[in-house]
Write an enzyme that holds these catalytic residues in place. Structure first.
Site, PDB file in Angstrom:
ATOM      1  N   ILE A 290       8.462 -19.243 -69.295  1.00  0.00           N
ATOM      2  CA  ILE A 290       8.952 -19.022 -67.786  1.00  0.00           C
ATOM      3  C   ILE A 290      10.367 -18.708 -67.935  1.00  0.00           C
ATOM      4  O   ILE A 290      10.784 -17.711 -67.185  1.00  0.00           O
ATOM      5  CB  ILE A 290       8.617 -19.946 -66.831  1.00  0.00           C
ATOM      6  CG1 ILE A 290       6.991 -20.253 -66.551  1.00  0.00           C
ATOM      7  CG2 ILE A 290       8.964 -19.866 -65.438  1.00  0.00           C
ATOM      8  CD1 ILE A 290       6.300 -19.089 -65.930  1.00  0.00           C
ATOM      9  N   ASN A 315      14.181 -20.543 -80.165  1.00  0.00           N
ATOM     10  CA  ASN A 315      13.944 -20.106 -79.076  1.00  0.00           C
ATOM     11  C   ASN A 315      15.146 -19.223 -78.343  1.00  0.00           C
ATOM     12  O   ASN A 315      15.098 -18.055 -77.705  1.00  0.00           O
ATOM     13  CB  ASN A 315      13.293 -21.053 -77.999  1.00  0.00           C
ATOM     14  CG  ASN A 315      11.760 -21.384 -78.488  1.00  0.00           C
ATOM     15  OD1 ASN A 315      11.286 -20.834 -79.220  1.00  0.00           O
ATOM     16  ND2 ASN A 315      11.248 -22.410 -77.778  1.00  0.00           N
ATOM     17  N   ILE A 406      11.597 -25.344 -61.261  1.00  0.00           N
ATOM     18  CA  ILE A 406      10.073 -24.713 -61.358  1.00  0.00           C
ATOM     19  C   ILE A 406       9.012 -25.960 -61.590  1.00  0.00           C
ATOM     20  O   ILE A 406       9.281 -26.637 -62.528  1.00  0.00           O
ATOM     21  CB  ILE A 406      10.040 -23.865 -62.652  1.00  0.00           C
ATOM     22  CG1 ILE A 406      11.456 -23.093 -63.037  1.00  0.00           C
ATOM     23  CG2 ILE A 406       8.862 -23.352 -63.251  1.00  0.00           C
ATOM     24  CD1 ILE A 406      11.423 -22.054 -61.816  1.00  0.00           C
ATOM     25  N   SER A 407       8.301 -26.116 -60.658  1.00  0.00           N
ATOM     26  CA  SER A 407       7.363 -27.148 -60.472  1.00  0.00           C
ATOM     27  C   SER A 407       6.170 -26.819 -61.009  1.00  0.00           C
ATOM     28  O   SER A 407       5.887 -25.616 -61.561  1.00  0.00           O
ATOM     29  CB  SER A 407       7.577 -27.800 -59.039  1.00  0.00           C
ATOM     30  OG  SER A 407       6.604 -29.073 -59.273  1.00  0.00           O
ATOM     31  N   LYS A 410       0.191 -29.327 -61.101  1.00  0.00           N
ATOM     32  CA  LYS A 410      -0.166 -30.694 -61.565  1.00  0.00           C
ATOM     33  C   LYS A 410       0.525 -31.867 -60.859  1.00  0.00           C
ATOM     34  O   LYS A 410       0.305 -33.063 -61.077  1.00  0.00           O
ATOM     35  CB  LYS A 410      -0.058 -30.770 -62.838  1.00  0.00           C
ATOM     36  CG  LYS A 410      -1.220 -29.699 -63.767  1.00  0.00           C
ATOM     37  CD  LYS A 410      -0.791 -29.716 -65.272  1.00  0.00           C
ATOM     38  CE  LYS A 410      -2.010 -28.844 -65.985  1.00  0.00           C
ATOM     39  NZ  LYS A 410      -1.749 -27.426 -65.701  1.00  0.00           N
ATOM     40  N   LEU A 450      -0.598 -16.820 -67.737  1.00  0.00           N
ATOM     41  CA  LEU A 450      -1.105 -16.240 -68.648  1.00  0.00           C
ATOM     42  C   LEU A 450      -0.202 -16.006 -69.962  1.00  0.00           C
ATOM     43  O   LEU A 450       0.940 -15.539 -69.443  1.00  0.00           O
ATOM     44  CB  LEU A 450      -1.758 -15.240 -68.504  1.00  0.00           C
ATOM     45  CG  LEU A 450      -2.923 -15.079 -67.271  1.00  0.00           C
ATOM     46  CD1 LEU A 450      -3.249 -13.705 -66.589  1.00  0.00           C
ATOM     47  CD2 LEU A 450      -4.083 -16.036 -67.617  1.00  0.00           C
ATOM     48  N   GLY A 451      -0.498 -16.383 -71.151  1.00  0.00           N
ATOM     49  CA  GLY A 451       0.392 -15.918 -72.268  1.00  0.00           C
ATOM     50  C   GLY A 451       1.413 -16.961 -72.551  1.00  0.00           C
ATOM     51  O   GLY A 451       2.205 -16.928 -73.576  1.00  0.00           O
ATOM     52  N   GLU A 550      -6.241 -35.221 -68.142  1.00  0.00           N
ATOM     53  CA  GLU A 550      -6.668 -33.854 -67.370  1.00  0.00           C
ATOM     54  C   GLU A 550      -7.535 -34.001 -66.412  1.00  0.00           C
ATOM     55  O   GLU A 550      -8.551 -35.019 -66.316  1.00  0.00           O
ATOM     56  CB  GLU A 550      -7.342 -32.925 -68.659  1.00  0.00           C
ATOM     57  CG  GLU A 550      -7.384 -31.546 -68.389  1.00  0.00           C
ATOM     58  CD  GLU A 550      -7.881 -30.851 -69.470  1.00  0.00           C
ATOM     59  OE1 GLU A 550      -7.329 -29.679 -69.743  1.00  0.00           O
ATOM     60  OE2 GLU A 550      -8.594 -31.175 -70.460  1.00  0.00           O
TER      61      GLU A 550
END
Length: 646
Positions: A290, A315, A406-407, A410, A450-451, A550
């Site tokens: 993100i 990164n 950014i939350s 979950k 996605l990704g 999970e």
């Protein structure tokens, strides 16, 4: 024999072409005279021999000059055919001139007849070879059907004809105006004929060439194709083709965003410019899934400076290098500052924000993989809770204007430490929003992207390519999905709407059943699911059981009264918050327990706090379990703690 000639070297092929013309040209010359005299002409006049010899040698020289022998026969184009016509026309003139100058007894109309025969012999021989080679190539190529007979489809077919891998056999298009027509030698069929075409031609792959179709339209097409169990691939985005970033023949697998069918909504650039353009912006976790996409979109709005704050050296290098190239290519006036650091170092965060005069912070740094945080409880809490707190305190001290967390979905009624830590981080920012008015805090909550690293989509694709099995944790597990670019775009826009302590929730669309997603991906890669009902299928789906922490489904809201915003895909949640005094007490307790590496107390505090945390598994921290420190007295001492209202 002919197949061996196709495989010889290019110089050898050129020699054969010259020898063929050395035979064809005299034959055409002799034939033209014989046709004119209506008899098999016997060449016994030396002047005729001289004329024919001059014409042959001069013609070969002209062909060499025109570059005819450099043309690759299998790719013989219209330009090469024009070259043949030009060369033969010059040859006919040479034949006419030589016979006239030598006063050879050759009929005056013979050069005209020779022109036609030479075209047939010289051009025809090459066309025959080209068609033979292409026929051989067709036998070796994989047959494909192109879905879409528009501009993209025509460009794709032309590229594939010239390539070595695929042989288009038909077009399929829903446009009734195109159905039944023949384009580039291929007939256009209606979609209802697709199954019959697959059986008739033995096709195993369908190529989508829907350059201007919306995602909703592509999703509808894929839903109709899925039962056919044919591999579906697509061409690159036409914008990438036009810009040169990709070639139209670069076939790629179907992306899940095509299956979701969510069309992006154009962003409100005026809102974004208010907190980005000309500002000093900082992204923590800038090298993550993100964080890196946020950076890509942020530079499009030309901040004055963009600070990339990242713990991973690799990164950080990768995203810095990528952004530098984008800025150079687009001539953007943006300074990029790559900074290595951890959000767990509060003093460094404050020094960075103050030194550069940061005005907007996007806090994306977090440990987000549920099982890994379960295996590393203290580090998960340190990074997600205290990392957020330290970044927020630094922002207030540095007089940062806007801070966006950014939350995750979950964080709603969490069953794992990762979700509980992110909900605690939300409470920290809500408490700080009430305590001061310098920095405007807001949180953006969304589901799976996605990704991203750890996403099931690339995992499933890799498992299918390796012939399975595809692993799914539970047959009933469902998740929200969103593309990384869409999530990042909505995060940026939600950050402009906050008044202070707001929790924004992104519209994730419909939940996706992971087992159905796996089956869909298997079928769209041209394979069948192996099951009890279909024991001869290709890929088996194996259910491995839920992982530590999970749960079967995720939620985006704790309460049931979300408010709409000016953006149709962003909602504002009405969530419970705590005064700063209570938040600070919880943080103090967590800090001591993390320092003592007491995972039992850490989890007990998170359960006692008003997070809705209800763990569904025993403590799974790898180091804690290795130490085996569990005692009944410790558990009893912690269970009485009530930090919600102290």
């Amino acid at each position: 024999m002919l197949k061996k000639l196709v495989d010889i070297s290019r110089p050898q092929k050129r020699v054969i072409s010259v020898l063929t013309d050395m035979f064809c040209i005299p034959l055409a010359l002799w034939g033209s005279i014989s046709i004119r005299l209506e008899t098999l002409y016997r060449i016994d006049n030396p002047l005729v021999v001289y004329s024919l010899a001059i014409t042959t040698i001069a013609t070969l020289a002209v062909f060499v000059r025109l570059g005819l022998y450099r043309a690759v026969i299998r790719y013989l184009s219209n330009h090469a055919l024009i070259t043949i016509v030009s060369g033969v026309s010059i040859s006919a003139l040479i034949f006419s001139a030589s016979s006239f100058l030598l006063k050879a007894p050759i009929p005056r109309s013979a050069p005209f007849i020779y022109w036609g025969l030479a075209l047939i012999f010289v051009g025809g021989s090459r066309m025959l070879v080209r068609d033979y080679v292409r026929r051989l190539q067709k036998l070796q190529k994989e047959k494909v059907i192109i879905y879409g007979a528009g501009t993209s489809g025509l460009q794709l077919a032309n590229a594939l004809f010239q390539g070595q891998d695929y042989q288009p056999v038909a077009y399929v298009d829903s446009n009734q105006a195109l159905q039944g027509s023949v384009l580039q030698g291929l007939r256009v069929y209606k979609p209802s004929k697709l199954e019959r075409l697959i059986r008739k031609h033995g096709v195993t792959k369908l190529l989508l060439a829907m350059g201007h179709a919306t995602r909703a339209e592509r999703a509808e097409i894929l839903r109709s194709i899925e039962p056919l169990a044919i591999q579906v691939q697509t061409i690159p985005d036409m914008a990438d083709v036009v810009s040169g970033r990709a070639k139209i023949e670069e076939i790629k697998d179907i992306e899940l965003e095509d299956l979701l069918g969510r069309d992006p909504i154009a962003p409100n650039n005026e809102l974004l410019d208010a907190i980005i353009k000309g500002k000093v912006v900082m992204v923590t976790g800038a090298g993550g899934s993100i964080g890196s996409e946020l950076c890509r979109q942020i530079i499009e709005h030309e901040p004055k400076v963009l600070l990339l704050f990242e713990l991973s050296e690799f990164n950080l290098y990768a995203i810095h290098n990528e952004l530098t190239n984008i800025i150079s290519d687009k001539a953007l006036a943006v300074e990029i500052k790559p900074i290595v650091g951890s959000v767990q170092r509060d003093h460094r965060l404050q020094v960075i924000m103050s030194s550069f005069g940061v005005q907007t912070v996007y806090h994306a740094a977090a440990y987000k993989h549920v099982p890994l945080v379960e295996h590393n409880v203290v580090e998960g809490v340190r990074n997600n809770v205290f990392g957020t707190w330290y970044a927020a305190e630094a922002a207030v001290k540095a007089k940062v204007e806007t801070f966006v967390l950014i939350s995750t979905d979950k964080a709603v009624r969490p069953t794992n430490v990762m979700g509980a830590s992110k909900r605690m981080a939300e409470l920290v920012l809500q408490g700080m929003a009430e305590r001061q008015s310098v920095t405007r805090f807001s949180m953006v909550r969304f589901g799976n992207v996605l990704g991203s690293s750890g996403s099931v989509v690339p995992l499933f694709r890799e498992q299918i390519k390796n012939h399975g099995p595809v692993t799914v944790t539970h047959k009933d597990i469902i998740r929200y999905f969103m593309t990384i670019p869409e999530a990042a775009q909505l995060v940026l826009q939600a950050g402009t709407m906050g008044k202070g302590g707001d929790v924004f929730v992104l519209d994730m669309g419909e939940q996706v059943k992971i087992a159905d997603l796996a089956k869909k991906m298997i079928r769209l890669m041209g394979l069948e699911v192996r099951s009890e009902k279909n024991p001869d299928g290709d890929i088996e789906i194996v259910y491995t059981g839920l992982r530590p922490g999970e749960k079967l489904f995720e939620e985006l809201l704790i309460g049931d009264n979300p408010q709409g915003t000016e953006h149709p895909r962003i909602m504002k949640a009405q969530e419970r918050s705590l005064p700063w005094s209570e938040v600070e007490l919880i943080l103090d307790q967590l800090d001591h327990c993390c320092h003592d590496f007491d995972c039992e107390k850490v989890r007990a505090i998170l359960e006692a706090a008003p997070l809705g945390f209800a763990p569904n598994n025993a403590i799974d921290d790898l180091v804690w379990n290795q130490k085996k420190p569990v005692t009944a007295s410790k558990i009893a001492a912690v269970t009485d703690i009530d930090l919600a209202r102290k």
